[in-house]
Motif scaffolding. Structure first.
Motif, mmCIF file in Angstrom:
data_model
loop_
_atom_site.group_PDB
_atom_site.id
_atom_site.type_symbol
_atom_site.label_atom_id
_atom_site.label_comp_id
_atom_site.label_asym_id
_atom_site.label_seq_id
_atom_site.Cartn_x
_atom_site.Cartn_y
_atom_site.Cartn_z
ATOM 1 N N ARG A 1 14.392 14.628 18.768
ATOM 2 C CA ARG A 1 14.237 13.439 17.920
ATOM 3 C C ARG A 1 14.762 12.199 18.636
ATOM 4 O O ARG A 1 14.181 11.114 18.534
ATOM 5 C CB ARG A 1 14.965 13.638 16.586
ATOM 6 C CG ARG A 1 14.316 14.664 15.665
ATOM 7 C CD ARG A 1 14.669 14.399 14.208
ATOM 8 N NE ARG A 1 16.096 14.505 13.951
ATOM 9 C CZ ARG A 1 16.707 15.606 13.535
ATOM 10 N NH1 ARG A 1 16.008 16.738 13.348
ATOM 11 N NH2 ARG A 1 17.996 15.616 13.297
ATOM 12 N N LYS B 1 12.260 11.143 21.245
ATOM 13 C CA LYS B 1 11.107 10.509 20.595
ATOM 14 C C LYS B 1 11.449 9.084 20.178
ATOM 15 O O LYS B 1 10.628 8.170 20.324
ATOM 16 C CB LYS B 1 10.665 11.323 19.380
ATOM 17 C CG LYS B 1 9.384 10.803 18.721
ATOM 18 C CD LYS B 1 8.959 11.686 17.568
ATOM 19 C CE LYS B 1 7.594 11.255 17.019
ATOM 20 N NZ LYS B 1 7.566 9.847 16.600
ATOM 21 N N TRP B 2 12.676 8.892 19.683
ATOM 22 C CA TRP B 2 13.076 7.546 19.278
ATOM 23 C C TRP B 2 13.046 6.609 20.489
ATOM 24 O O TRP B 2 12.553 5.478 20.391
ATOM 25 C CB TRP B 2 14.473 7.565 18.667
ATOM 26 C CG TRP B 2 14.850 6.243 18.047
ATOM 27 C CD1 TRP B 2 14.690 5.872 16.741
ATOM 28 C CD2 TRP B 2 15.401 5.101 18.721
ATOM 29 N NE1 TRP B 2 15.109 4.571 16.557
ATOM 30 C CE2 TRP B 2 15.555 4.074 17.758
ATOM 31 C CE3 TRP B 2 15.783 4.841 20.031
ATOM 32 C CZ2 TRP B 2 16.075 2.819 18.075
ATOM 33 C CZ3 TRP B 2 16.295 3.584 20.360
ATOM 34 C CH2 TRP B 2 16.442 2.593 19.387
ATOM 35 N N HIS C 1 11.212 6.910 23.099
ATOM 36 C CA HIS C 1 9.812 6.721 23.487
ATOM 37 C C HIS C 1 9.115 5.723 22.573
ATOM 38 O O HIS C 1 8.273 4.924 23.023
ATOM 39 C CB HIS C 1 9.085 8.065 23.457
ATOM 40 C CG HIS C 1 7.642 7.979 23.849
ATOM 41 N ND1 HIS C 1 6.632 7.779 22.921
ATOM 42 C CD2 HIS C 1 7.033 8.052 25.070
ATOM 43 C CE1 HIS C 1 5.471 7.741 23.548
ATOM 44 N NE2 HIS C 1 5.687 7.910 24.849
ATOM 45 N N ASP C 2 9.472 5.746 21.287
ATOM 46 C CA ASP C 2 8.757 4.946 20.294
ATOM 47 C C ASP C 2 9.352 3.560 20.069
ATOM 48 O O ASP C 2 8.728 2.722 19.396
ATOM 49 C CB ASP C 2 8.725 5.678 18.941
ATOM 50 C CG ASP C 2 7.901 6.951 18.998
ATOM 51 O OD1 ASP C 2 7.131 7.120 19.955
ATOM 52 O OD2 ASP C 2 8.064 7.792 18.084
ATOM 53 N N ASN C 3 10.530 3.299 20.598
ATOM 54 C CA ASN C 3 11.209 2.048 20.308
ATOM 55 C C ASN C 3 11.620 1.324 21.592
ATOM 56 O O ASN C 3 11.910 1.942 22.612
ATOM 57 C CB ASN C 3 12.465 2.294 19.466
ATOM 58 C CG ASN C 3 12.148 2.802 18.084
ATOM 59 O OD1 ASN C 3 11.964 2.026 17.143
ATOM 60 N ND2 ASN C 3 12.083 4.124 17.932
ATOM 61 N N THR C 4 11.638 0.014 21.508
ATOM 62 C CA THR C 4 12.165 -0.796 22.605
ATOM 63 C C THR C 4 13.480 -1.410 22.137
ATOM 64 O O THR C 4 13.659 -1.677 20.943
ATOM 65 C CB THR C 4 11.196 -1.913 22.999
ATOM 66 O OG1 THR C 4 10.937 -2.729 21.849
ATOM 67 C CG2 THR C 4 9.897 -1.329 23.517
#
Length: 209
Positions: A177, A180-181, A183-186
């Protein structure tokens, strides 16, 4: 000579009477101006706590703080969050937390994970702090004393060599998780190295060394 079994802490993270050195140590290690003393019995320890502290004969934790540095010395940004992890065993029971540097206020703390490592905890602590700040809509620098933790976050991967098994399965779910965070957030929050050699233990340290 009687062996100390109880410890009175007059100045520390928490004050009072503690029934083991490990408990006492968590309150005084790395704490500026810590004052404490060991006693053979609880009655003696409690009596000492209620009376005026005998600082002359008490143990005193050496100051390991940026606050004691000479004028002009490099000091940390106190308007920041410090994160750290602790692990009993390798692998073992692992946890992490985040602390506001200026006041030593604990902002968040993880549950205890089974079958973890300190490096994993350091990685998760930084990611947790990033996500926590995003949710709170704040943007404070993060201090970590872990080179690996910072590197793994910059790469977006927890590069642990630990093998997933039944005992640590939930921990690996949390790792995935976190990855993934990332990867999904800048994020633009600076992640900086806490200079332990100058400033002493990081404020989020669990005091279990």
């Amino acid at each position: 000579m009687a062996k100390n079994k109880f410890y009175t802490v007059w100045s520390g993270r928490q004050i009072g009477v503690f029934a083991s050195w490990d408990d006492c140590k968590q309150q005084v290690e790395g704490f500026q101006g810590a004052k404490y003393k060991g006693f053979p019995t609880r009655e003696q320890a409690e009596a000492a706590f209620k009376s005026e502290p005998d600082f002359k004969n008490s143990e005193s934790e050496p100051i390991k703080s940026w606050q004691s540095l000479p004028e002009g010395s490099p000091k940390p940004n106190t308007n920041a969050i410090a994160v750290d992890a602790a692990c009993s065993g390798n692998p073992g029971k692992m946890e992490y937390r985040g602390v506001f540097v200026e006041t030593n206020t604990e902002l968040f703390k993880s549950p205890v994970f089974e079958g973890g490592t300190n490096n994993i905890g350091e990685f998760l602590a930084i990611v947790h702090c990033l996500a926590w700040q995003q949710k709170k809509r704040i943007n404070l620098p993060i201090y970590s004393d872990s080179v690996n933790g910072q590197k793994w976050v910059s790469e977006g991967l927890c590069r642990t060599k630990l093998v997933e098994n039944e005992k640590n399965r939930y921990l690996f779910e949390v790792i995935r998780r976190a990855e993934k965070w990332l990867h999904d957030n800048t994020f633009r929050v600076p992640i900086m190295k806490w200079r332990t050699e100058i400033w002493g233990e990081i404020p989020a340290d669990f005091g279990r060394k």
